[in-house]
Scaffold this motif. Structure first.
Motif, PDB file in Angstrom:
ATOM      1  N   TRP A   1      60.420  56.987   8.892  1.00 44.59           N
ATOM      2  CA  TRP A   1      59.096  57.009   8.718  1.00 44.59           C
ATOM      3  C   TRP A   1      58.666  55.606   9.317  1.00 44.59           C
ATOM      4  O   TRP A   1      59.168  54.531   9.077  1.00 44.59           O
ATOM      5  CB  TRP A   1      58.757  56.977   7.136  1.00 44.59           C
ATOM      6  CG  TRP A   1      58.988  58.354   6.824  1.00 44.59           C
ATOM      7  CD1 TRP A   1      59.781  58.572   5.537  1.00 44.59           C
ATOM      8  CD2 TRP A   1      58.186  59.637   6.649  1.00 44.59           C
ATOM      9  NE1 TRP A   1      59.748  59.889   5.085  1.00 44.59           N
ATOM     10  CE2 TRP A   1      58.665  60.605   6.076  1.00 44.59           C
ATOM     11  CE3 TRP A   1      56.986  59.863   7.582  1.00 44.59           C
ATOM     12  CZ2 TRP A   1      58.142  61.823   6.176  1.00 44.59           C
ATOM     13  CZ3 TRP A   1      56.848  61.152   7.689  1.00 44.59           C
ATOM     14  CH2 TRP A   1      57.240  62.346   7.026  1.00 44.59           C
TER      15      TRP A   1
ATOM     16  N   LYS B   1      56.861  51.892  10.020  1.00 41.57           N
ATOM     17  CA  LYS B   1      56.502  51.077   8.991  1.00 41.57           C
ATOM     18  C   LYS B   1      55.138  50.673   9.049  1.00 41.57           C
ATOM     19  O   LYS B   1      54.390  50.798  10.200  1.00 41.57           O
ATOM     20  CB  LYS B   1      57.220  49.854   9.430  1.00 41.57           C
ATOM     21  CG  LYS B   1      58.676  49.899   9.184  1.00 41.57           C
ATOM     22  CD  LYS B   1      59.322  48.548   9.760  1.00 41.57           C
ATOM     23  CE  LYS B   1      61.017  48.628   9.488  1.00 41.57           C
ATOM     24  NZ  LYS B   1      61.780  47.422   9.701  1.00 41.57           N
ATOM     25  N   ALA B   2      54.445  50.392   7.792  1.00 39.24           N
ATOM     26  CA  ALA B   2      52.917  50.169   7.858  1.00 39.24           C
ATOM     27  C   ALA B   2      52.808  49.132   8.660  1.00 39.24           C
ATOM     28  O   ALA B   2      53.289  47.988   8.767  1.00 39.24           O
ATOM     29  CB  ALA B   2      52.524  50.071   6.495  1.00 39.24           C
ATOM     30  N   ASP B   3      51.513  48.986   9.603  1.00 42.95           N
ATOM     31  CA  ASP B   3      51.203  47.753  10.282  1.00 42.95           C
ATOM     32  C   ASP B   3      50.089  47.079   9.689  1.00 42.95           C
ATOM     33  O   ASP B   3      49.154  46.581   9.879  1.00 42.95           O
ATOM     34  CB  ASP B   3      50.708  48.285  11.747  1.00 42.95           C
ATOM     35  CG  ASP B   3      49.740  49.404  11.726  1.00 42.95           C
ATOM     36  OD1 ASP B   3      49.163  49.796  10.707  1.00 42.95           O
ATOM     37  OD2 ASP B   3      49.212  49.992  12.873  1.00 42.95           O
ATOM     38  N   PHE B   4      49.779  47.208   8.159  1.00 43.09           N
ATOM     39  CA  PHE B   4      48.913  46.546   7.483  1.00 43.09           C
ATOM     40  C   PHE B   4      49.701  45.994   6.431  1.00 43.09           C
ATOM     41  O   PHE B   4      50.776  46.669   5.825  1.00 43.09           O
ATOM     42  CB  PHE B   4      47.713  47.664   7.354  1.00 43.09           C
ATOM     43  CG  PHE B   4      48.076  48.660   6.552  1.00 43.09           C
ATOM     44  CD1 PHE B   4      48.363  48.960   5.166  1.00 43.09           C
ATOM     45  CD2 PHE B   4      48.289  49.903   7.650  1.00 43.09           C
ATOM     46  CE1 PHE B   4      48.728  50.347   4.858  1.00 43.09           C
ATOM     47  CE2 PHE B   4      48.800  51.154   7.014  1.00 43.09           C
ATOM     48  CZ  PHE B   4      49.094  51.512   5.548  1.00 43.09           C
ATOM     49  N   ASP B   5      48.813  45.319   5.420  1.00 44.37           N
ATOM     50  CA  ASP B   5      49.515  44.802   4.032  1.00 44.37           C
ATOM     51  C   ASP B   5      49.263  45.761   3.097  1.00 44.37           C
ATOM     52  O   ASP B   5      48.133  46.209   2.704  1.00 44.37           O
ATOM     53  CB  ASP B   5      48.790  43.466   3.878  1.00 44.37           C
ATOM     54  CG  ASP B   5      49.390  42.904   2.584  1.00 44.37           C
ATOM     55  OD1 ASP B   5      49.761  43.371   1.778  1.00 44.37           O
ATOM     56  OD2 ASP B   5      49.350  41.563   2.787  1.00 44.37           O
ATOM     57  N   VAL B   6      50.243  46.378   2.512  1.00 40.38           N
ATOM     58  CA  VAL B   6      49.994  47.657   1.663  1.00 40.38           C
ATOM     59  C   VAL B   6      49.428  47.114   0.292  1.00 40.38           C
ATOM     60  O   VAL B   6      48.656  47.776   0.020  1.00 40.38           O
ATOM     61  CB  VAL B   6      51.526  48.521   1.491  1.00 40.38           C
ATOM     62  CG1 VAL B   6      51.261  49.294   0.709  1.00 40.38           C
ATOM     63  CG2 VAL B   6      51.875  48.873   2.811  1.00 40.38           C
ATOM     64  N   ALA B   7      49.892  46.015  -0.120  1.00 43.83           N
ATOM     65  CA  ALA B   7      49.408  45.545  -1.430  1.00 43.83           C
ATOM     66  C   ALA B   7      47.970  45.199  -1.133  1.00 43.83           C
ATOM     67  O   ALA B   7      47.455  45.384  -2.109  1.00 43.83           O
ATOM     68  CB  ALA B   7      50.257  44.132  -1.887  1.00 43.83           C
TER      69      ALA B   7
ATOM     70  N   GLU C   1      45.785  46.360   0.738  1.00 39.97           N
ATOM     71  CA  GLU C   1      45.097  47.759   0.927  1.00 39.97           C
ATOM     72  C   GLU C   1      45.051  48.129  -0.315  1.00 39.97           C
ATOM     73  O   GLU C   1      43.957  49.000  -0.587  1.00 39.97           O
ATOM     74  CB  GLU C   1      45.644  48.376   1.781  1.00 39.97           C
ATOM     75  CG  GLU C   1      45.368  48.063   3.275  1.00 39.97           C
ATOM     76  CD  GLU C   1      44.127  47.782   3.521  1.00 39.97           C
ATOM     77  OE1 GLU C   1      43.348  48.729   3.515  1.00 39.97           O
ATOM     78  OE2 GLU C   1      43.639  46.672   4.209  1.00 39.97           O
ATOM     79  N   ARG C   2      45.923  48.317  -1.394  1.00 37.13           N
ATOM     80  CA  ARG C   2      45.924  48.827  -2.611  1.00 37.13           C
ATOM     81  C   ARG C   2      44.811  48.247  -3.435  1.00 37.13           C
ATOM     82  O   ARG C   2      44.125  48.838  -3.927  1.00 37.13           O
ATOM     83  CB  ARG C   2      47.350  48.784  -3.193  1.00 37.13           C
ATOM     84  CG  ARG C   2      47.414  48.968  -4.920  1.00 37.13           C
ATOM     85  CD  ARG C   2      46.629  50.357  -5.018  1.00 37.13           C
ATOM     86  NE  ARG C   2      47.667  51.451  -4.786  1.00 37.13           N
ATOM     87  CZ  ARG C   2      47.401  52.665  -4.627  1.00 37.13           C
ATOM     88  NH1 ARG C   2      46.111  53.047  -5.293  1.00 37.13           N
ATOM     89  NH2 ARG C   2      47.941  53.668  -4.326  1.00 37.13           N
TER      90      ARG C   2
END
Length: 287
Positions: free
Chosen positions: A269, A271-277, A279-280
Motif C-alpha cells: 500500500w 505511504k501517505a504523503d501527508f501527516d495522518v495525525a 489530517e485526523r
C-alpha cells in the motif's frame, strides 16, 4: 504442506522444445493430486482466492498511482478459434477492478498498422505502471497465421523471432511482467464448440466461415505454435501451454498464474504523503 499451485505452474511452463501432440488438452496425467479436479471444486478455489487477487491488484494500482512502483503485468492469450480466450477475460479478469485492467483484442491490422513494423501496434497498447494488460491475440499472429497462410515469406518470419525476443526482454527491463499463454484445445473439442455455435441462434454471431478453413489447417497451426514457443520462450518471457478442453481447468490455471505473479511482485500500500495525525484532527474538527 501442499505444493499446489507451484507444481501446477511448473508443469504448464515450457522450457526448450515442445511437442504439442504429447501435451494433453484434457486432464493431464501430471495434474496435481491436491489441485481441483472438477468444475465445482475449481469454482470454490476461484472464490477462495478472489479476495487476495483483488487486494493485490488494488495495491499494485495504488502504488503505481503514487509513483512508488513501476511494475505492471501483461497476459498474452493465444489459441485456436474457440480455445476460450474470451472466457478467460470474462471469468478471470472479471475478478479484478476494471480501472486497473487494460484489455485489447487484436484483429486484422489496419492500413495504418500495416504501414509500420509488426511490433508497432502492440507497443501502442502496452500496460502502464500498476496496470494488468491482457492481449487477446498479439504480435504472435505475425509468426503464426503469417506462417500457415503464407502471408509473409519464410525469411521474414524467421527474422521476427529474434525481434520478438529482444522486444520482450525490453519489456522485462521496463518492469512489465510478461506471461504468454497458449490455450491448447484438441480438434474434437474444437469441433464440438464450433457445432454449438451453429446449433444455437444466440451463438451465431461468434461463428465465422473462416473458422472451418483454419480448422482444415489445424496441424499446420500446431506446428507454427511449436516453432513460436521454442524460439521465444525465455526466462524473462515464459510460455505456458494450458489444457483448454475443459473451460474451468483453463480458467483456473490462468488465475493461479496471475496470483503467483502478483504475489511475487508483492506490491505494498502506498505511504501517505501527508501527516495522518494532523489530517485526523482537521477531519474531526468538521463534526
Amino acid at each position: 504442506m501442499s505444493e499446489y499451485p507451484q507444481n501446477l505452474l511448473a508443469q504448464l511452463r515450457v522450457v526448450g522444445e515442445v511437442d504439442l501432440s504429447q501435451r494433453a488438452t484434457g486432464e493431464p496425467d501430471w495434474w496435481p493430486k491436491d489441485a481441483p479436479r472438477s468444475k465445482r471444486k475449481a469454482a470454490k478455489r476461484l472464490e477462495a482466492i478472489a479476495a487476495e487477487l483483488t487486494e493485490l491488484q488494488e495495491r499494485l494500482f495504488a502504488s503505481a498511482l503514487h509513483g512508488q512502483l513501476r511494475d505492471s503485468l501483461l497476459l498474452v492469450l493465444q489459441g485456436m478459434d474457440t480455445a476460450g480466450k474470451g472466457g478467460i477475460v470474462r471469468h478471470v479478469m472479471g475478478l479484478f477492478d476494471p480501472q486497473g485492467v487494460d484489455h485489447h483484442a487484436f484483429k486484422a491490422p489496419t492500413d495504418e498498422e500495416q504501414a509500420h513494423d509488426f511490433l508497432w501496434r502492440v507497443q501502442q497498447r502496452l500496460p502502464g505502471p500498476g496496470i494488468i494488460g491482457v492481449f487477446d491475440r498479439s504480435h504472435y499472429e505475425d509468426v503464426l497465421i503469417h506462417r500457415v497462410q503464407k502471408l509473409s515469406s519464410t525469411q521474414q518470419i524467421e527474422a521476427r523471432y529474434p525481434k520478438i525476443v529482444d522486444f520482450e526482454h525490453a519489456l522485462h527491463e521496463r518492469g512489465i511482467h510478461l506471461h504468454k499463454v497458449m490455450l491448447h484445445i484438441g480438434p474434437a473439442e474444437q469441433y464440438a464448440r464450433l457445432s454449438e455455435r451453429l446449433d444455437r441462434e444466440d451463438k451465431h454471431w461468434k461463428y465465422s466461415p473462416a473458422d472451418v478453413e483454419d480448422r482444415l489447417l489445424f496441424a499446420e497451426y500446431q506446428r507454427a505454435y511449436e516453432l513460436a514457443i521454442e524460439r521465444t520462450a525465455t526466462v524473462d518471457a515464459p510460455w505456458y501451454v494450458i489444457p483448454a478442453d475443459q473451460k474451468w481447468r483453463a480458467r483456473l490455471c490462468v488465475a493461479e498464474l496471475l496470483l503467483h505473479t502478483l504475489r511475487e511482485i508483492d506490491p505494498l500500500w502506498p505511504k501517505a504523503d501527508f501527516d495522518v495525525a494532523a489530517e485526523r484532527k482537521r477531519l474531526d474538527a468538521t463534526k
